[in-house]
Design an enzyme around this catalytic site. Structure first.
Site, PDB file in Angstrom:
ATOM      1  CG  HIS A   1      50.111  58.878  40.861  1.00  7.68           C
ATOM      2  ND1 HIS A   1      51.195  58.220  40.317  1.00  7.68           N
ATOM      3  CD2 HIS A   1      50.487  60.184  40.985  1.00  7.68           C
ATOM      4  CE1 HIS A   1      52.180  59.106  40.123  1.00  7.68           C
ATOM      5  NE2 HIS A   1      51.767  60.286  40.502  1.00  7.68           N
ATOM      6  CG  HIS A  38      56.204  60.552  39.165  1.00 13.17           C
ATOM      7  ND1 HIS A  38      56.594  60.426  40.473  1.00 13.17           N
ATOM      8  CD2 HIS A  38      55.093  61.314  39.179  1.00 13.17           C
ATOM      9  CE1 HIS A  38      55.774  61.118  41.242  1.00 13.17           C
ATOM     10  NE2 HIS A  38      54.858  61.664  40.488  1.00 13.17           N
TER      11      HIS A  38
END
Ligand code: ADP
Ligand code: ADP
Ligand code: MG
Ligand code: MG
Ligand code: MG
Ligand code: MG
Lengths: 212, 328, 328, 212
Positions: free
Chosen positions: C56, C214
């Protein structure tokens, strides 16, 4: 009957039509060895010219070329934008005070093409639009010297342009983006040469009918 | 085409409007002709203007602001801007000390900036950036300008801010350019919005070695390799170009092309750092991230600049732009 | 798999080494157990620690530094970090005023941070971020934490820097979280390095609406639409969630998931700005870019935070991290 | 002959083997409704256990479970990491001072599974590893109460585990990542339930041969 800028709106329509009709094929060429924007660049320029077409139709040729050149300069961008702007602004300059018969125009065009060579630091054989523009300007001069009739001249220009474009296929590009590919640029016609040829043919068609 | 877009023709203008709103504290947008310019201007300062095709963001508009560019002229995607943009930008940001154009070496950019320079009634000069070593120095139109442009713009921007005159700014820009070498690899092409499909296709086990920043093919198509091997090749080639002596100080810039995640860019930075340090280089400054992009292309480039003390000081000087900010 | 990588097992550690070198002025890496922590610490200050799966970036390690996080604990790609990382980080950055964990609401993160909090011998509290409105408020495990995390970390980071105590920092974090709503769409999935192929496939004319971070499928698969239509839907849904009154002040954050170019993110920002302004909202602050990414996923999310004066002041306060920097 | 941690290295080898052998199938499950990392998480944990296996073999069970739990806690991460850590550290606690015959172990296991439920705020029917762990612990208790022979017990546990895993297929997930998909989570076996089942079966095999 002399050809005046009154014909300009019709010319622009013809140019738009021929570029639109060949857009995918030309884009494929510019994608193969360039960056794929050439058609969009020309279309942007032609749209801008169409917006100013009536205004331009009212001018004399040197003024018209100046206005066409400035419009192209501000609308197109890229290599072809500056080169066509140079050609057209060059025509405005070189036609100043000349009598614009075929002879006079052919001299003005040769000078303008010279300006394009200088702007691009390029010449024939480098796989660019010059491989069409230079032989076309030279052929026009030869035909003018021979006092050929307009249809003969136009037929010759169409042919020279087509040969010029096709000749770029086997060249290794040494100018423009395609030069980055070196030997890999071989085997594809240059997009800018192709569109120069298409536009010359379209202009010839318009002039043919105008004269007919 | 998987893009957030309504119409390729309005993409650039709408995007610029959003960009100007998001950074209204530092810059303004002139919509017609298109340029982005610094809000707080300084008279007596050399004005720095750059520009080029869009699709490389944050380059150049993200570098407009205190300590870097005074204006940026965005062209259509991958298409150089036009002389009227450059001239209008110059008139807007002129501080009376001349205009310096920073131009990446591409035919379109060079010719359009050249026309602007010829027509502009203000004293002006230009710096040509040609840091991409994927082509030989002898290449017919010279080497391309790529990610090294950021380094040139930052360092010259600081010098202009500090009051350097036009000739000094130009000379410094050329010195930084000389001291800079870049080389990149692409793992994918990119999709130009007006086209709607990738510019070229690569097999799953291939990459393009020695690419520019327009999603075009590179010097050669080679087999995809592990990161260490790729980085070793890139650093080898860069080291052949620059006069690296043991103890040479350098700035190492890992530039992402847009589609490669930061976790990979930092991996590449680490591997490049190890390779270059092993050669006796002292990496004194760094820049890792997406700065000179090719839309959504996956890939990255390494840029190395050999630094002298003046360059270090100008690199460290305060900068306040959308994409680079420190010291203020 | 088109990635710069040698071995999925060493990717994270090598990348963190590069990250720490590239930002050695502001942070340090503790390799075992893995955490990144602020170089200049302050005693008497509440220590802010966040963490989560990697992939991320720049979240969270890019937010370590003055005015934001004291430490970040990176897990494996898309896998929450482990309690020993959090405990070791807490001991390293403890300033005597307690530890605040900022946790995105995912089972793994929540449970691992919970275990750390239970075992840690230091006073600690946590803020749970759950800004993703793609799921109903009543969802069995609550909503996910997504890009709003950046806003929470920035604002609470400034408060901690200004001397707020543990309870106030926690309360402020919860207030910011309450005032924040996010919603995202994915145009592609992403490729997890250890897997080597995209997590799911989408047709060329499809997108996932209401996604997490995700690379997993979202609330529904819908037909790809133009940017204006997508943004209108996102802003409609967000506006249903937040108590927007005419004149409400807000921060608008357009977050890219990693594979979407800035030119598109700025277009989305402009379109969202127009939609929200039409509703009487006053967009006072903005953040546009790739901050909470999903590796190479194409897509973006909108985050809106309704601001009060205290939040504005803390948002504007100086921050010096790898990914966010201003005022110093 | 009581089973001691001496068997641990063999157990770990068996667990590694069964997870490796089913890695692709399980990854597919976690990709379908999760994020695809479950196998890697477990593999990381099992590798870490293998490194400490000899050390663990020398401990008594409560100490062994504590060490196993702490190792899992630090190596795995994700939801399954904290849950298995809770289970194992729970076993360490609940087995303290108990005589570890089948009866005693089944009580300790039930308590540890209770700790997992609390950690995960979950119970059977939510499409998680609990759909295997809970019925297995209950079956063990029932068999212990019935004084069944070890092979009978192990056969029963294998069967219950397999049924539990399979039962998750038609559930709508309400815990873990799969819950984000709501109704879309139906139709896939839960990855964590599947690996729990595989590991229980592998443990049963080891114990079967140990007893034989
Ligand atoms: N130096 C040059 N001299 C003459 N023509 C050139 C030169 N560079 C490029 N061209 C022509 O321009 C064409 C490309 O135009 P275009 O695609 O519009 O711009 P760009 O190359 O900047 O993307 C080439 O196909 C070639 O014919
Ligand atoms: N709250 C919970 N209670 C019990 N088991 C859970 C819970 N959340 C997740 N799980 C189990 O964990 C498994 C996922 O583990 P893993 O993939 O390793 O972690 P993550 O979900 O963090 O990626 C799921 O398949 C499910 O069996
Ligand atoms: Mg082109
Ligand atoms: Mg172009
Ligand atoms: Mg995970
Ligand atoms: Mg998982």
């Amino acid at each position: 009957m002399p050809i005046t800028p009154v014909i300009f709106p019709e010319l622009v329509r013809a140019l738009i039509a021929v570029i639109d009709a060949n857009a995918d094929a030309v884009t494929e060429l510019d994608q193969a060895i360039g960056d794929g924007d050439h058609v969009f660049n020309l279309q942007r320029g032609l749209q801008a010219l169409q917006q100013h077409a009536d205004e331009i139709a009212a001018l004399d040729w040197p003024q018209a070329w100046q206005k066409i050149g400035m419009t192209v300069m501000s609308a197109v961008g890229g290599a072809s934008g500056s080169l066509y702007a140079t050609l057209l602004i060059g025509l405005a300059k070189s036609s100043q005070g000349k009598s614009l018969n075929v002879q006079g125009f052919s001299e003005a065009l040769l000078q303008a093409v010279e300006a394009v060579k200088q702007r691009g630091k390029a010449d024939v054989g480098e796989k660019t639009m010059l491989d069409v523009l230079v032989p076309v300007a030279q052929a026009l001069q030869a035909e003018a010297a021979a006092n050929s009739a307009l249809p003969t001249i136009l037929a010759r220009l169409r042919q020279v342009a087509a040969e010029g474009a096709e000749a770029t296929r086997d060249m290794v590009a040494t100018k423009g983006r395609a030069s980055f590919l070196g030997e890999r640029s071989k085997g594809h016609v240059d997009a800018g040469a192709k569109t120069a040829q298409l536009m010359i043919a379209a202009i010839a068609d318009v002039l043919d009918s105008a004269a007919a | 085409m998987k893009k957030f877009i309504d119409d390729p023709n309005s993409l650039l203008d709408t995007s610029l409007q959003g960009f100007a709103k998001a950074h209204a504290d530092i810059l303004e947008l002139n919509p017609e002709p298109r340029f982005v310019y610094r809000k707080q201007r300084k008279s007596g300062k050399v004005a720095l203007i750059s520009g080029g095709g869009s699709g490389h963001e944050p380059l150049h508009s993200g570098f407009v602001g205190f300590g870097m560019l005074d204006a940026a002229c965005p062209g259509q995607v991958f298409t150089s801007p036009t002389p009227d943009q450059m001239m209008a930008a110059a008139e807007a940001v002129d501080g009376g000390a001349g205009i310096l154009f920073i131009v990446k070496n591409y035919a379109g950019d060079v010719m359009n900036f050249e026309m602007a320079g010829e027509m502009l009634a203000l004293p002006n000069a230009s710096v040509l950036v040609n840091d991409d070593i994927s082509l030989p120095k002898s290449h017919s139109i010279g080497r391309r300008g790529v990610a090294g442009t950021t380094i040139v713009e930052k360092i010259v921007g600081a010098a202009a801010e500090a009051g350097a005159d036009l000739a000094s700014c130009k000379a410094l820009g050329e010195r930084v350019n000389q001291a800079t070498a870049s080389l990149g690899v692409a793992l994918t092409s990119c999709t130009v919005p007006a086209l709607g499909h990738p510019t070229f296709a690569l097999n799953a086990d291939e990459m393009e070695y020695g690419v520019g920043i327009h999603g075009e093919r590179g010097r050669e198509t080679v087999k995809l390799a592990g990161a260490s091997e790729i980085v070793a090749q890139l650093t080898d080639h860069i080291a052949e170009e620059l006069p690296i002596a043991p103890g040479s100080k350098a700035l190492l810039h890992v530039n992402g092309f847009g589609g490669t995640p930061l976790i990979e860019l930092h991996l590449v930075y680490e591997l490049a750092w190890q390779q270059l340090t092993r050669r006796g280089l002292s990496i004194q400054r760094s820049l890792v991230g997406n700065f000179t992009t090719s839309l959504d292309m996956a890939g990255c480039s390494l840029t190395l600049t050999l630094l002298d003390d003046e360059m270090v000081a100008y690199w460290d000087a305060p900068v306040n732009t959308a994409a680079l900010r420190w010291g203020c």
